[in-house]
Design a protein around this motif. Structure first.
Motif, PDB file in Angstrom:
ATOM      1  N   SER A  77       0.713  -1.428  -0.015  1.00 46.75           N
ATOM      2  CA  SER A  77       0.132   0.070   0.179  1.00 46.75           C
ATOM      3  C   SER A  77       0.963   1.327   0.028  1.00 46.75           C
ATOM      4  N   SER A  78       2.179   0.999   0.195  1.00 48.79           N
ATOM      5  CA  SER A  78       3.220   2.340   0.336  1.00 48.79           C
ATOM      6  C   SER A  78       3.603   2.209  -1.233  1.00 48.79           C
ATOM      7  N   LEU A  79       3.378   1.823  -1.945  1.00 51.40           N
ATOM      8  CA  LEU A  79       4.041   1.707  -3.345  1.00 51.40           C
ATOM      9  C   LEU A  79       3.903   3.323  -3.769  1.00 51.40           C
ATOM     10  N   THR A 101     -13.860   8.153  -3.398  1.00 42.06           N
ATOM     11  CA  THR A 101     -13.611   6.664  -3.705  1.00 42.06           C
ATOM     12  C   THR A 101     -12.050   6.511  -4.432  1.00 42.06           C
ATOM     13  N   ALA A 102     -11.667   7.793  -5.421  1.00 45.64           N
ATOM     14  CA  ALA A 102     -10.300   7.707  -5.876  1.00 45.64           C
ATOM     15  C   ALA A 102      -9.407   7.772  -4.901  1.00 45.64           C
ATOM     16  N   LEU A 103      -9.457   8.916  -4.088  1.00 49.06           N
ATOM     17  CA  LEU A 103      -8.655   9.076  -2.949  1.00 49.06           C
ATOM     18  C   LEU A 103      -8.401   7.989  -1.800  1.00 49.06           C
ATOM     19  N   MET A 104      -9.255   7.360  -1.728  1.00 44.22           N
ATOM     20  CA  MET A 104      -9.182   5.952  -0.888  1.00 44.22           C
ATOM     21  C   MET A 104      -8.690   4.955  -1.825  1.00 44.22           C
ATOM     22  N   THR A 105      -8.617   4.741  -3.134  1.00 38.80           N
ATOM     23  CA  THR A 105      -8.208   3.917  -3.668  1.00 38.80           C
ATOM     24  C   THR A 105      -6.589   4.264  -3.870  1.00 38.80           C
ATOM     25  N   ALA A 106      -6.211   5.597  -3.866  1.00 37.62           N
ATOM     26  CA  ALA A 106      -4.779   6.159  -4.038  1.00 37.62           C
ATOM     27  C   ALA A 106      -4.127   5.838  -2.420  1.00 37.62           C
ATOM     28  N   LEU A 107      -4.873   6.066  -1.541  1.00 37.56           N
ATOM     29  CA  LEU A 107      -4.387   5.596  -0.148  1.00 37.56           C
ATOM     30  C   LEU A 107      -4.082   4.051   0.030  1.00 37.56           C
ATOM     31  N   GLU A 108      -4.774   3.112  -0.705  1.00 38.36           N
ATOM     32  CA  GLU A 108      -4.388   1.737  -0.902  1.00 38.36           C
ATOM     33  C   GLU A 108      -3.120   1.484  -1.760  1.00 38.36           C
ATOM     34  N   GLY A 109      -2.476   2.542  -2.429  1.00 39.78           N
ATOM     35  CA  GLY A 109      -1.297   2.472  -3.075  1.00 39.78           C
ATOM     36  C   GLY A 109      -1.608   2.167  -4.523  1.00 39.78           C
ATOM     37  N   ARG A 110      -2.686   2.319  -4.834  1.00 40.84           N
ATOM     38  CA  ARG A 110      -3.189   2.092  -6.364  1.00 40.84           C
ATOM     39  C   ARG A 110      -3.521   3.229  -7.361  1.00 40.84           C
ATOM     40  N   VAL A 111      -3.759   3.094  -8.432  1.00 37.57           N
ATOM     41  CA  VAL A 111      -4.056   4.233  -9.441  1.00 37.57           C
ATOM     42  C   VAL A 111      -5.302   4.681  -8.949  1.00 37.57           C
ATOM     43  N   GLY A 112      -5.503   6.067  -8.725  1.00 38.16           N
ATOM     44  CA  GLY A 112      -6.572   6.676  -8.056  1.00 38.16           C
ATOM     45  C   GLY A 112      -7.897   6.786  -9.074  1.00 38.16           C
ATOM     46  N   GLU A 113      -8.304   5.599  -9.517  1.00 35.86           N
ATOM     47  CA  GLU A 113      -9.550   5.542 -10.312  1.00 35.86           C
ATOM     48  C   GLU A 113     -10.873   5.471  -9.337  1.00 35.86           C
ATOM     49  N   PRO A 114     -11.690   6.405  -9.523  1.00 33.94           N
ATOM     50  CA  PRO A 114     -12.891   6.281  -8.623  1.00 33.94           C
ATOM     51  C   PRO A 114     -13.843   4.820  -8.823  1.00 33.94           C
TER      52      PRO A 114
END
Lengths: 196, 150, 642
Positions: free
Chosen positions: B18-20, C308-321
């Motif tokens: 998750s820190s990627l 929702t995009a912010l939360m995906t980004a927090l998970e370390g992924r591409v910020g797609e809603p």
């Protein structure tokens, strides 16, 4: 799992909780058009062709049926003037990129979409993500992925992985609604010389 | 950038997938761009597919997959700067450097980027070169400012 | 520093800080927010320290480097306390005089005071200056009182008292009830009631819950959240911790743009200090409540401001809603209940707990309580951050606080709500600004950007600008947004470049409907707003561009020409020397002429032509007049008394 009773196109439909409208509709033989949907894959919600009209407590809105969970007593309409208008526009937007796709042409006929509405930008790929998701979710090889964002978004193979994995698989080929993927793949193969 | 350094950064973020993005940001800020070898190392260490890393590295604006020029020129094209004529400043810069936003010239002198808001709207239109803000720009002044960077 | 274990210890600690502070001791407050740094505040600070030492005042004068004071137009700002003398537009060279005269001799340096533009009157104190006088700075006001690096400063003004009150004097339900009663609505966008969001998470069965600060302030032309995070980070941490207690979360995240390095630095330091003193971490203030906060830097994607995009980004992924049919307060970050509010919303929470919901609802309107901070920018005299009670009219903000439009130009519109918002015309200036009124006018509150536009701003270009922004920032997942904005941008660009045609407006409307109805996230659904609102209020401008190939605001480059009025040109050569395209034909005592074929329309000649001549003009929709014949090119000097 509790049973949910609701209405699609005037028909009473029974579904299990957690099902999407699309799944429930298909289970009783009601057709909703889709491009990015595939049974084996997680719902993606990107092509928006499956947009339907839903009344929730007499509040009408348009939702993507492939990701919208069924709920007690909702009323769904899979066709309406507005739904058709939106599907037509979506198809026209797609056709600018892949005017010769058979799948798109068939749907265009049904919704009266004009493939010349927008200036052509033949990129073939319409970003449905079927290849990317199939490679990730089913094959777990991750040989193909997305790059960039917005209108610059593309699909892209990782040459090193593709060279090892793709030759004997190619299962994503028939999934592609525009047959663009093959072109991209062949190109990538041509460009990449495996290191000895 | 060597693997030991990358491993250190990953360690700092507890090696969690998750820190990627945080890991990539650290590499970017130290190295100013993300070489493919670094991405591969991160992919192995965090056990995140390279496809996903590639998407992230191209999706977010902070990352660059190519080396940057000696001077990073940021033109604010936020709304306040836009209504005060930022596009003319950008045109002038493109003319003078011969590169478009997102590009770096062949001599690696300038990298040109547009940014959405530098948050100093009172000074608009604003130009930032290597972190130094140049405010209330006109087209004529833009040329003068750029001359100071070699 | 040792941990504080009870409210009593906190009060004792606070008393200790206050007892060491002499309110009569001279203290120079210097605005050191990012905006003031850009106008040279760091150099001023260095000079100030050196000068105080030089004049032998070390120890006798305190220097406090605070966050943003809001009046960015006149930064850097110095306030000399205890007298509260305000100096504006300070340059490093002004420092010796301030130290000698004001600090030492207690005299006022007249030339550095605020001057009322109309009357020339000098004003000494902040609360008498029009820019500040009409504000209600509940949330933002503390910025001038504290050094954001010092937790002692925050404690000295009563910081963390609300947290102690919540943890020891109120049950979690009571905290929630108070916030619900206050009718606090989210300051980041649509204005969803914070209390209702919190309640959803609190009653969700999943035991692990999260609270998140949205500090991914991406609206171009808005920077209030940055100024709060930079200037008063503890107030946000305190609000967040209270929220976590109310919903039962033990982990929190602050998602802040990496473009805000000072905010990142200050908030990280604040977290460390708060942990050291026991305001964060295990067993907060001895209450048994645990809560930790992690800062996550955003890597630059506007769409990540979408929850929702912010939360995906927090998970370390591409910020797609992702589709929001199940709300994120029920199923959010890692599919767990997550309350996401923006910086300003969280900063309001300690105020509500300290003073009560009844106090809070005294400010603002019935349905939009409290205040709102706006970034007042664009074609406005007083650029800056202003905090006003909801319900104040646009006219009051723009004219009473903002001081009107510069250069005697005419107001045209004010854009609110960022790229998802819309433009409001002059006829609606008396609109009371709150969530619902702005929505009714076809715009929205958004995070609080307020961009003023004058007669020189082309409204078609404004729509093109925002669509361009969104086409670039769209995540690219769903078609109505990715392809819709791409096509809208093409059409709008054509219109502004003179290639507009019959039917373009209707096609744009159809594309707008598709995006509005079928896009995946709020960003895509609101993408057409800038077009729809400008079309609604300024349809004539669209038609002028399409039918007459004319830009009424004389702004669209392809539709205008620069022309030197032969009767006004005095042959001074300013434009001739500065033209980068060498498109000006001139000479000594000759009327200058622009070679239209060579002209790149950069506007340099227009900028450099002395205002007393104003010979360079812009024309649109009509052919450029033929150049003056060679025989008549000698300049006729304008008589001085005209």
């Amino acid at each position: 799992m509790s049973e949910i009773i609701f209405e699609i196109d005037g028909k009473e439909v029974k579904a299990k909780a957690g099902m999407t409208i699309l799944e429930a509709a298909r289970s009783v033989g009601i057709k909703i058009p889709t491009l990015c949907h595939h049974e084996a894959l997680e719902p993606f919600g990107s092509c928006r062709l499956c947009t339907v009209e839903v009344d929730v407590r007499s509040w009408t809105s348009l939702v993507a049926s492939c990701v919208y969970p069924v709920a007690q007593n909702i009323v769904v309409r899979t066709r309406s003037a507005k739904v058709d208008r939106i599907r037509k526009m979506i198809l026209e937007l797609y056709l600018a990129h892949a005017p010769d796709s058979f799948e798109l042409q068939d749907m265009a006929q049904e919704y009266g979409a004009d493939k010349n509405r927008f200036e052509k930008e033949a990129s073939f790929c319409i970003h449905c993500g079927l290849c990317v998701r199939y490679c990730n979710e089913v094959k777990q090889k991750n040989a193909v992925g997305f790059v960039d964002r917005g209108s610059r978004k593309e699909i892209c193979f990782i040459p090193e992985i593709a060279a090892q994995e793709c030759w004997d698989c190619k299962e994503c080929f028939p999934l592609c609604p525009t047959e663009a993927l093959q072109a991209a793949f062949v190109l990538s193969q041509a460009l990449y010389t495996p290191q000895k | 950038m060597d693997n030991a350094r990358i491993d250190k950064i990953i360690e700092k973020h507890h090696g969690e997938a998750s820190s990627l993005i945080q890991v990539l940001l650290d590499i970017q800020s130290e190295h100013h761009w993300l070489p493919k070898a670094a991405l591969k190392r991160v992919s192995e260490k965090l056990r995140v597919p390279l496809t996903q890393i590639q998407h992230i590295a191209t999706f977010y604006k902070a990352f660059s997959l190519v080396p940057k020029g000696r001077h990073e020129v940021h033109v604010c094209v936020g709304t306040a700067c836009h209504v005060r004529g930022a596009s003319r400043i950008l045109d002038t810069l493109q003319e003078l450097t011969g590169i478009k936003p997102g590009e770096t010239d062949l001599e690696l002198k300038f990298s040109l980027e547009t940014v959405n808001c530098l948050g100093c709207c009172a000074l608009g239109p604003v130009l930032e070169i290597d972190g130094k803000t140049h405010g209330k720009m006109t087209t004529a002044e833009t040329a003068d400012v750029l001359k100071n960077y070699q | 520093m040792s941990q504080i274990h009870s409210p009593a210890e906190l009060e004792a600690f606070r008393k200790g800080i206050l007892s060491q502070r002499d309110p009569k001791k001279p203290c120079i407050t210097l605005c050191s927010g990012s905006a003031c740094q850009a106008s040279g505040s760091a150099e001023v600070a260095l000079n100030l320290e050196a000068e105080i030492q030089k004049q032998g005042l070390s120890g006798a004068v305190d220097i406090r480097r605070t966050g943003c004071h809001g009046y960015c137009e006149r930064g850097p700002i110095i306030i000399s306390n205890p007298e509260g003398i305000c100096y504006f537009n300070i340059s490093p060279d002004d420092v010796p005089e301030i130290v000698t005269k004001t600090v030492k001799e207690k005299k006022i340096v007249e030339r550095l005071l605020y001057t009322e533009p109309e009357t020339g009157e000098k004003i000494t104190h902040e609360d008498e200056i029009p820019f500040y006088k009409h504000q209600e700075r509940l949330v933002f006001g503390d910025n001038v009182k504290i050094d954001p690096k010092s937790i002692e400063d925050y404690l000295a003004i009563g910081g963390y008292a609300a947290l102690a009150k919540a943890l020891f004097g109120m049950s979690a339900e009571q905290v929630l009830e108070e916030v619900q009663k206050s009718n606090l609505r989210g300051r980041g966008g649509g204005g969803f009631p914070a209390g209702r969001k919190w309640e959803g998470s609190r009653s969700a069965p999943e035991p692990i819950k999260y609270v998140i600060v949205n500090a991914d302030e991406g609206d171009p032309g808005a920077y209030m959240d940055r100024s709060l995070l930079e200037g008063n980070p503890h107030s946000i941490l305190e609000g967040l911790t209270i929220g976590a207690y109310a919903i039962g979360a033990h982990e929190g995240f602050i998602y802040v743009r990496q473009e805000y390095p000072l905010a990142v630095e200050n908030v990280n330091r604040a977290i460390r200090k708060a942990e050291e003193l026991g305001f964060l971490g295990k067993n907060i203030l001895g209450s048994g409540f645990d809560f930790t906060v992690t800062v996550h830097q955003g890597a630059g994607a506007f769409v990540c401001g979408e929850s929702t995009a912010l939360m995906t980004a927090l998970e370390g992924r591409v910020g797609e809603p992702r589709p929001k049919y199940i709300r994120s307060n029920i199923k959010g970050l890692w599919d767990r209940p997550s309350v996401l509010n923006n910086v300003e919303t969280w900063a309001n929470v300690p105020l509500i707990i300290n003073n009560g919901a009844d106090w809070f609802t005294r400010f603002g309107t019935e349905k939009s309580s409290g205040t709102k901070i706006f970034a007042l920018v664009g074609k406005i005299n007083n650029t800056g951050l202003v905090e006003v009670p909801m319900g104040i009219t646009l006219r009051d903000i723009i004219y009473k606080i903002g001081g009107g439009i510069p250069g005697g130009k005419k107001f045209k519109a004010v854009q609110t709500g960022g790229p998802s918002g819309g433009c409001i015309p002059e006829a609606l200036l008396d609109l009371g600004v709150d969530f619902d009124e702005l929505a009714k006018a076809g715009s929205m509150m958004g995070s609080g950007g307020m961009i003023v536009m004058d007669e020189d701003t082309c409204m078609v270009d404004v729509a093109r600008y925002f669509i361009d922004f969104l086409a670039d920032e769209s995540c690219g997942k769903c078609v109505p947004c990715r392809e819709g904005t791409r096509q809208m941008l093409k059409i709008l660009t054509n219109i502004t470049e003179g290639r507009g045609k019959e039917g373009d407006i209707e096609l744009l409307e159809e594309l707008s409907e598709t995006a509005k109805e079928a896009a995946l996230c709020a960003l895509g659904k609101s993408a057409p707003n800038s077009f729809l609102s400008t079309l609604h209020y300024f349809r004539d401008e669209y038609e002028a561009h399409i039918k007459e190939k004319r830009c009424p605001a004389l702004s669209c480059k392809e539709l205008i020409a620069f022309y030197i009025d032969p009767e006004k040109c005095q042959g001074c050569g300013s434009c001739l020397r500065k033209c980068p395209a060498e498109a000006i034909i001139g000479g000594k005592k000759l009327i200058h002429i622009i070679d239209q074929d060579k002209c790149t329309k950069c506007g340099t000649c227009f900028e450099v032509c002395p205002t007393k001549f104003a010979a360079v003009t812009k024309i649109s929709g009509v052919p450029v007049p033929a150049p003056v014949p060679e025989a008549e090119r000698t300049v006729i000097k304008q008589s001085k008394e005209k």
